[in-house]
Design a protein around this motif. Structure first.
Motif, mmCIF file in Angstrom:
data_model
loop_
_atom_site.group_PDB
_atom_site.id
_atom_site.type_symbol
_atom_site.label_atom_id
_atom_site.label_comp_id
_atom_site.label_asym_id
_atom_site.label_seq_id
_atom_site.Cartn_x
_atom_site.Cartn_y
_atom_site.Cartn_z
ATOM 1 N N ALA A 1 -33.834 4.771 64.314
ATOM 2 C CA ALA A 1 -33.740 3.720 65.340
ATOM 3 C C ALA A 1 -33.247 4.283 66.670
ATOM 4 O O ALA A 1 -32.198 4.923 66.729
ATOM 5 N N THR A 2 -33.998 3.982 67.738
ATOM 6 C CA THR A 2 -33.704 4.530 69.074
ATOM 7 C C THR A 2 -32.332 4.131 69.592
ATOM 8 O O THR A 2 -31.644 4.942 70.201
ATOM 9 N N GLU A 3 -31.919 2.889 69.356
ATOM 10 C CA GLU A 3 -30.686 2.411 69.992
ATOM 11 C C GLU A 3 -29.424 2.798 69.241
ATOM 12 O O GLU A 3 -28.337 2.326 69.560
ATOM 13 N N THR A 4 -29.567 3.644 68.225
ATOM 14 C CA THR A 4 -28.381 4.117 67.517
ATOM 15 C C THR A 4 -28.246 5.618 67.769
ATOM 16 O O THR A 4 -29.135 6.229 68.368
ATOM 17 N N SER A 5 -27.158 6.226 67.332
ATOM 18 C CA SER A 5 -27.043 7.667 67.519
ATOM 19 C C SER A 5 -27.104 8.378 66.166
ATOM 20 O O SER A 5 -26.812 7.781 65.136
ATOM 21 N N PHE A 6 -27.493 9.618 66.213
ATOM 22 C CA PHE A 6 -27.684 10.451 65.017
ATOM 23 C C PHE A 6 -28.734 9.842 64.074
ATOM 24 O O PHE A 6 -28.652 10.014 62.862
ATOM 25 N N SER A 7 -29.718 9.141 64.655
ATOM 26 C CA SER A 7 -30.727 8.530 63.790
ATOM 27 C C SER A 7 -31.769 9.540 63.338
ATOM 28 O O SER A 7 -32.353 9.397 62.271
ATOM 29 N N GLY A 8 -31.998 10.582 64.158
ATOM 30 C CA GLY A 8 -32.960 11.602 63.771
ATOM 31 C C GLY A 8 -32.506 12.344 62.521
ATOM 32 O O GLY A 8 -33.310 12.658 61.630
ATOM 33 N N GLU B 1 -19.439 3.308 64.408
ATOM 34 C CA GLU B 1 -18.941 2.237 63.526
ATOM 35 C C GLU B 1 -20.076 1.399 62.951
ATOM 36 O O GLU B 1 -19.976 0.884 61.846
ATOM 37 N N TRP C 1 -14.766 8.645 72.833
ATOM 38 C CA TRP C 1 -14.504 7.280 72.357
ATOM 39 C C TRP C 1 -15.768 6.467 72.136
ATOM 40 O O TRP C 1 -15.894 5.738 71.161
ATOM 41 N N TYR C 2 -16.751 6.636 73.057
ATOM 42 C CA TYR C 2 -17.948 5.785 72.934
ATOM 43 C C TYR C 2 -18.794 6.204 71.729
ATOM 44 O O TYR C 2 -19.396 5.358 71.073
ATOM 45 N N SER C 3 -18.831 7.498 71.437
ATOM 46 C CA SER C 3 -19.597 7.947 70.274
ATOM 47 C C SER C 3 -18.928 7.479 68.995
ATOM 48 O O SER C 3 -19.590 7.073 68.041
ATOM 49 N N GLN D 1 -17.086 4.788 68.667
ATOM 50 C CA GLN D 1 -17.307 3.350 68.500
ATOM 51 C C GLN D 1 -18.743 3.054 68.105
ATOM 52 O O GLN D 1 -19.008 2.140 67.329
ATOM 53 N N LYS D 2 -19.677 3.857 68.623
ATOM 54 C CA LYS D 2 -21.083 3.635 68.265
ATOM 55 C C LYS D 2 -21.300 3.918 66.776
ATOM 56 O O LYS D 2 -22.079 3.242 66.112
#
Lengths: 279, 249
Positions: B35-42, B91, B84-86, B88-89
Motif C-alpha cells: 500500500a502506497t500510503e503506508t511505510s515499509f510496504s515494499g 503504529e 517520531w513520524y516514522s 507513529q506511522k
C-alpha cells in the motif's frame, strides 16, 4: 476533469490555514467545558499537521507532497508558526516534520484489552500556539492569503489546487470579506480553482450547528450567508470523505460549517485535507 | 516498474520467484502490491510473495503463519532508530494485496494438471487458453476495483483482511498462459477485454529487457516504454506495475 491532479513530490499541493485570533477566541466553546476556542483550534491544527506529516512519511523520510502555511489574524496579521518556522508563509511538509517548536506528552485513551479505557501518554508535537487579542481583520488576512497563493500557483500551475481553510468565530472588523474571498477562489491551477472552507465556530450554547449546507435559506443572518456564498463546493472526493464521517449531503453542498463545536471542526479539517490521488 | 516520477528503489510491488525452476512437480508464483500510503510496504509485499512461494503454510488465512511473518516484518523495520513520524506511522502497520498461483504436475511429462490460487485484494490472475480468457480471479470486471480493497495487514491482531482471502482451483493444459498482475495493469487488462480487445496479445509482445539489443532492433516495445505510453494516454493509472507471465510449454 478538475480536482483530479496527481499529488506527488514533483507536483505538490498546498494547504493554507487562516486562523482568527481575535479577542473573542479566548472565550470557551459553549459545550466543551472550559476549553477556550483558541486552544481547541490550536490543538486541532497541531494534530492535523501531525497527521499530514505522518501521511507523507515513508521509510526514507517525509515526502514533500504538501506545502503548508498558517496565517493568524487578530491584533496582527501574519504567519503563525512558532520556533524555527517563525515568519515563514508556506513550508514543505518535511521541514514541518523536523521543526516542531516542542513535543509535549499528552494523555490518550486507549483500549485496555479488558473492555475498558486507560490513559496512555503520546507525543504531541506543537508548531502553532494559541494567541488571542484585537479585532477580526478578516479582509487583510484573506488578501495576505491571496498574495501567498498567487505566488505559489505561479510555480505550481499543474498542481491539485490549494485548499484554504478559514476558521473564525465572528464577523470581520475590516469590512465585508465577500470580495476578498472571491479573489481567493478565483485563483486557479490547471486543475481547478482554489478551494475555500469557511469554518465558523460556535459562540452561543443555543446556536444550532449546520454542516456543509447546500442552501442558504436556513441560515440565520447575512454574515452566515456571506460565509456560505463565498465557500467552495465540496469536490466529489471530499463528498466521499464526508460520507465516511456520516454526513448526508445535498447536491450543492458547500465547504462551510456554522456554529461548529470542535468535533465538527476536526471532521471538516479531515474532509478538506484528505488527498485523493497521492503518488 | 515503479510509479512515474518515482525511483526504481521506490517500487512497492513484489513478485516471486525471480527465476522459475524447470522440471518441478509443483511450482508456486505470486505477486503482491504494498500500500502506497503506508511505510515499509515494499518489504511486506516481498515477504508475502516469498512466504507464499516457499509453501510454508496451507493457506493465506493461516494466522499462525501470518504471525510469524509479521514478527519478521517488525524485526526488520525496528533495525534502526526512527524519527517520531516514522514511529507513529508504524503504529498502524502496513498492508498489501496478494495473488498466488500453485501449479501441480502429475509427472514431469504431464501435459495437464491442476492449479490452485489464493488472493486477497485487487491483484489478479488471468488464465488464457489460445485466445479464450478462461479464468479471471479474484476480480471479474473493471467495475470491481475500489479505493479500499481488503488487504493483509502487518499489524498483529489486525486480521480483518484475513476473512477476505479467497481461493479458486482449475485445470491447466500445455500451451496455457497465466498472468499475475497488480491492480493498475489488471484494471487496464479488464477494460481492454471489455472493449473486445485482446490485451494478452499486447503483453505477449512486450519484452522486459529494456535495453536488450534484440529488442531494440526488432522494434518490439519494452515493458517500460509500453507502460509509460499507456499512462500518458490515460489508459493506465500511475501506480506500480507488475506483470508475471507464465507459459506452460
Amino acid at each position: 476533469m478538475p480536482y483530479t491532479a496527481e499529488i506527488s513530490r514533483s507536483n505538490p499541493t498546498c494547504f493554507l490555514f487562516l486562523i482568527d485570533q481575535s479577542g473573542s477566541m479566548a472565550d470557551v466553546f459553549p459545550t466543551e467545558g472550559a476549553k477556550r476556542k483558541a486552544d481547541g483550534v490550536a490543538d486541532a491544527i497541531n494534530k492535523l499537521l501531525q497527521t499530514l506529516v505522518i501521511r507523507c512519511a515513508k521509510e526514507e523520510g517525509v515526502r514533500d507532497y504538501f506545502h503548508v502555511g498558517v496565517i493568524g489574524y487578530g491584533a496582527s496579521v501574519g504567519p503563525a508558526f512558532g520556533g524555527a518556522l517563525s515568519g515563514k508563509e508556506l513550508v514543505p511538509i518535511s521541514e514541518i516534520a523536523n521543526s516542531p517548536v516542542r513535543v509535549e506528552e499528552r494523555a490518550k485513551k486507549v483500549d485496555d484489552g479488558a473492555g475498558g479505557l486507560v490513559d496512555q501518554n503520546v507525543r504531541f508535537p506543537i508548531w502553532f500556539d494559541a494567541t488571542t487579542g484585537g479585532g477580526t481583520p478578516m479582509c487583510q488576512a484573506l488578501s495576505q492569503g491571496k498574495r501567498i497563493l498567487q505566488q505559489w500557483l505561479g510555480q505550481h500551475s499543474g498542481s491539485f489546487p490549494p485548499v484554504v481553510i478559514h476558521i473564525t468565530d465572528g464577523e470581520s472588523t475590516d469590512g465585508d470579506p465577500s470580495q476578498a474571498m472571491r479573489e481567493v477562489t478565483s485563483l486557479s491551477s490547471n486543475d481547478g480553482n482554489v478551494l475555500l472552507f469557511n469554518l465558523h465556530l460556535s459562540s452561543n450554547p443555543s446556536a444550532v450547528s449546520t454542516a456543509f449546507p447546500d442552501s442558504s435559506s436556513q441560515l440565520p443572518d447575512q454574515f452566515a450567508r456571506t460565509l456560505f456564498d463565498s465557500a467552495s463546493l465540496l469536490t466529489p472526493f471530499m463528498r466521499t470523505v464526508a460520507a465516511e464521517h456520516g454526513f448526508r449531503l445535498g447536491e450543492g453542498a458547500k465547504c462551510f460549517v456554522l456554529n461548529a463545536e470542535l468535533v465538527l471542526v476536526i471532521q471538516a479539517l479531515d474532509i478538506g485535507t484528505r488527498p485523493s490521488n497521492l503518488r | 516498474m515503479p510509479k512515474a516520477g518515482n525511483a526504481d528503489s521506490e517500487y512497492e510491488d513484489a513478485y516471486w520467484p525471480r527465476h522459475p525452476l524447470h522440471g518441478e512437480t509443483c511450482q508456486r508464483f505470486a505477486v503482491a502490491d504494498g500500500a502506497t500510503e503506508t511505510s515499509f510496504s515494499g518489504i511486506w509485499a516481498k515477504q508475502l510473495v516469498r512466504a507464499y512461494c516457499s509453501g510454508a503454510f496451507d493457506n493465506l488465512a493461516d494466522l499462525e503463519w501470518l504471525s510469524k511473518l509479521r514478527r519478521k516484518w517488525w524485526s526488520f523495520v525496528r533495525k534502526k532508530p526512527l524519527p517520531w513520524y516514522s514511529e507513529q506511522k508504524l503504529e498502524s502497520g502496513t498492508f498489501a494485496a496478494l495473488v498466488g498461483l500453485t501449479l501441480g504436475w502429475k509427472s514431469a511429462e504431464s501435459e495437464k494438471g491442476d492449479w490452485h490460487a489464493e488472493a486477497i485484494g485487487d491483484s489478479c490472475l488471468f488464465q488464457l487458453r489460445g485466445s479464450h480468457l478462461l479464468t479471471k480471479f479474484p476480480l471479474l470486471s473493471s467495475q470491481d476495483f475500489t479505493n479500499s480493497p481488503a488487504l493483509l495487514s502487518s499489524k498483529p491482531g489486525n486480521d480483518s483482511g484475513v476473512s477476505a482471502v479467497v481461493s479458486a482451483t482449475g485445470e491447466w493444459q500445455s500451451g496455457d498462459h497465466f498472468y499475475l498482475m497488480t491492480d493498475a495493469v489488471a484494471a487496464w487488462f479488464f477494460r481492454a477485454h471489455e472493449r473486445n480487445e485482446a490485451p494478452w496479445e499486447v503483453i505477449r509482445d512486450l519484452d522486459n529487457e529494456r535495453d536488450h539489443p534484440v529488442v531494440a532492433q526488432s522494434g518490439m516495445k519494452s515493458f517500460r516504454e509500453w507502460v509509460d505510453t499507456a499512462r500518458t494516454q490515460g489508459l493506465m493509472r500511475n501506480d506500480d506495475v507488475t506483470i508475471y507471465r507464465i507459459e506452460i510449454v
